[in-house]
Write an enzyme that holds these catalytic residues in place. Sequence first.
Site, PDB file in Angstrom:
ATOM      1  N   GLU A   1       0.888  -1.096   0.061  1.00  0.00           N
ATOM      2  CA  GLU A   1       0.094  -0.045  -0.218  1.00  0.00           C
ATOM      3  C   GLU A   1       0.822   1.092  -0.077  1.00  0.00           C
ATOM      4  OE1 GLU A   1      -3.960   0.073   1.144  1.00  0.00           O
ATOM      5  OE2 GLU A   1      -3.943  -2.164   1.996  1.00  0.00           O
TER       6      GLU A   1
HETATM    7  N1  COS Z   1      -6.058  12.263  -3.749  1.00  0.00           N
HETATM    8  C1  COS Z   1      -6.618  12.036  -5.140  1.00  0.00           C
HETATM    9  N2  COS Z   1      -6.154  13.128  -6.124  1.00  0.00           N
HETATM   10  C2  COS Z   1      -4.658  12.474  -6.427  1.00  0.00           C
HETATM   11  C3  COS Z   1      -3.874  11.657  -4.941  1.00  0.00           C
HETATM   12  C4  COS Z   1      -4.878  11.516  -4.158  1.00  0.00           C
HETATM   13  N3  COS Z   1      -4.180  11.252  -2.406  1.00  0.00           N
HETATM   14  N4  COS Z   1      -2.305  12.617  -5.319  1.00  0.00           N
HETATM   15  C5  COS Z   1      -2.902  11.891  -6.215  1.00  0.00           C
HETATM   16  N5  COS Z   1      -3.595  12.667  -7.087  1.00  0.00           N
HETATM   17  C6  COS Z   1      -4.056  12.920  -8.251  1.00  0.00           C
HETATM   18  C7  COS Z   1      -3.168  14.662  -8.772  1.00  0.00           C
HETATM   19  O1  COS Z   1      -3.659  15.414  -8.710  1.00  0.00           O
HETATM   20  C8  COS Z   1      -2.620  14.105 -10.342  1.00  0.00           C
HETATM   21  O2  COS Z   1      -4.167  14.556 -10.961  1.00  0.00           O
HETATM   22  P1  COS Z   1      -4.322  15.334 -11.601  1.00  0.00           P
HETATM   23  O3  COS Z   1      -3.082  15.764 -12.892  1.00  0.00           O
HETATM   24  O4  COS Z   1      -5.957  15.981 -12.629  1.00  0.00           O
HETATM   25  O5  COS Z   1      -4.079  16.746 -10.918  1.00  0.00           O
HETATM   26  C9  COS Z   1      -2.579  12.154 -10.609  1.00  0.00           C
HETATM   27  O6  COS Z   1      -3.479  12.100  -9.755  1.00  0.00           O
HETATM   28  C10 COS Z   1      -1.786  12.090 -10.836  1.00  0.00           C
HETATM   29  O7  COS Z   1      -0.923  12.233  -9.558  1.00  0.00           O
HETATM   30  P2  COS Z   1       0.874  12.556  -9.087  1.00  0.00           P
HETATM   31  O8  COS Z   1       1.005  13.507 -11.012  1.00  0.00           O
HETATM   32  O9  COS Z   1       0.992  13.301  -8.271  1.00  0.00           O
HETATM   33  O10 COS Z   1       1.209  11.589  -9.881  1.00  0.00           O
HETATM   34  P3  COS Z   1       3.225  10.980  -9.461  1.00  0.00           P
HETATM   35  O11 COS Z   1       3.143   9.398 -10.438  1.00  0.00           O
HETATM   36  O12 COS Z   1       4.208  11.657  -9.309  1.00  0.00           O
HETATM   37  O13 COS Z   1       2.622   9.051  -8.868  1.00  0.00           O
HETATM   38  C11 COS Z   1       2.154   8.973  -5.934  1.00  0.00           C
HETATM   39  C12 COS Z   1       2.029  10.152  -7.049  1.00  0.00           C
HETATM   40  C13 COS Z   1       3.796   8.629  -5.844  1.00  0.00           C
HETATM   41  C14 COS Z   1       2.128   9.166  -4.610  1.00  0.00           C
HETATM   42  C15 COS Z   1       1.891   7.270  -7.016  1.00  0.00           C
HETATM   43  O14 COS Z   1       2.122   7.160  -7.855  1.00  0.00           O
HETATM   44  C16 COS Z   1       1.285   6.819  -5.361  1.00  0.00           C
HETATM   45  O15 COS Z   1       0.333   6.796  -4.574  1.00  0.00           O
HETATM   46  N6  COS Z   1       2.170   5.337  -5.515  1.00  0.00           N
HETATM   47  C17 COS Z   1       2.265   4.307  -4.836  1.00  0.00           C
HETATM   48  C18 COS Z   1       0.776   3.320  -5.487  1.00  0.00           C
HETATM   49  C19 COS Z   1       0.647   2.289  -4.035  1.00  0.00           C
HETATM   50  O16 COS Z   1       0.715   2.789  -3.161  1.00  0.00           O
HETATM   51  N7  COS Z   1       1.478   0.873  -4.762  1.00  0.00           N
HETATM   52  C20 COS Z   1       1.116  -0.594  -4.329  1.00  0.00           C
HETATM   53  C21 COS Z   1       0.182  -1.061  -4.228  1.00  0.00           C
HETATM   54  S1  COS Z   1      -1.217  -1.328  -3.875  1.00  0.00           S
HETATM   55  S2  COS Z   1      -1.010  -2.894  -2.384  1.00  0.00           S
END
Ligand code: COS
Length: 380
Positions: A363
């Site tokens: 996660e």
């Molecule tokens: N709530 C709502 N929207 C969100 C958000 C949140 N918590 N976090 C990001 N977003 C949105 C952003 O606003 C953006 O949308 P817009 O372009 O329309 O504004 C979009 O999602 C992309 O966000 P961002 O540009 O920040 O993406 P990144 O590729 O930089 O990645 C992270 C962001 C690293 C935080 C994300 O990829 C992540 O959480 N990765 C891990 C995933 C994970 O937990 N994997 C484990 C698998 S599940 S066991």
Amino acid sequence: MDFNLTEEHLMIRDAARDFARTELLPGVIERDDKQQFPQELVKKMGDLGFMGIMVDPKYGGSGMDAISYVLIMEELSKIDASASVMVSVNNSLVCYGLEAFGTEEQKQKYLTKLATGEQIGAFCLSEPEAGSDATSQRTTAIDMGDHYVINGTKNWITNGGRSDVYLVIAQTDREKGHRGINAFIVEKGMEGFDIGPKEDKLGIRGSDTHTLQFNDVKVPKENRIGEDGFGFKFAMKTLSGGRIGIAAQALGIASGAYELALKYSKERKAFGTEICNHQAIAFKLADMYTEIEAARMLVMKAAWDKDQGNNYDMSSAMAKLYASKVAMEQTVEAVQIHGGNGFVKEYHVERLMRDAKITQIYEGTSEIQKIVISRGVIKG
Ligand code: COS
């Protein structure tokens, strides 16, 4: 500010503690050893309301708050983190995802069964080449008018073989990047949906983890969650709540190990006295207790934020980052306090140490939590 739990919270915590000691503890070593999923215990946890803790009673849930959720998660995780991850995924990824973003029809059809434990669910985001970098989805969902066709592979899926309902994230329009990603409800048994072999894991070995294959799986349009292109935000919003559950799991693993180490240190004698009377051990206990209390504050704060309707992206990331670090470090200390016995299965702490590691990975790894937190700090 009130740090006391309410009477109701105390009752919920005690019910979970009781269940963990009487139902989860017997057989936990064997389930870990043989990688056995606690199937018969799912029904019992459903009967206690643990499978849909925060779900509205009109959909079969318990209607409890997030504080209750973390109290239950902590108590289950002290004894059996394999059972608790199944509870966490079902509650905060699957049930929450459907309740917050699903249509009324989707809630009636799927959520009502998932919230009671009659069925369980899985959340399918990770892929062989897209774990942390979640926008790089290779799984595709092509829009065919009245249905989508899904192709691809999902990895390390908790409840992977045992679920009835799978929430699957896939790319519909690559040109739109993350805005072209969708989330779908896929049912077990849909043609072309295959479950791969169970993973042989270091920890949480009683949980059921599989690779999933989708080969031209036809999914009706009404099974898409939210508007076209909502899938990535769906995953992010859902994972923020999931991280509260995993933070509480990490807290439970740490406090479970601490309680065992404290008890052992009061019984085991060396150099003519119980080992807790030696400063080397007493100081370890002091550090463990302090770190675990600090983790508890962060976990409770994240749950409180959710209950208050505050944004909890950062507080859940901080809770998970810190509680998982505490779980890893303090379970190692618990093994150390147990000495040779700590290395032996019947004392339970070696299992808790192995279980702790995954809380720094799934996660969202600790590094991902730091991305979320640092972006929040810099944005202000
Ligand atoms: N709530 C709502 N929207 C969100 C958000 C949140 N918590 N976090 C990001 N977003 C949105 C952003 O606003 C953006 O949308 P817009 O372009 O329309 O504004 C979009 O999602 C992309 O966000 P961002 O540009 O920040 O993406 P990144 O590729 O930089 O990645 C992270 C962001 C690293 C935080 C994300 O990829 C992540 O959480 N990765 C891990 C995933 C994970 O937990 N994997 C484990 C698998 S599940 S066991």
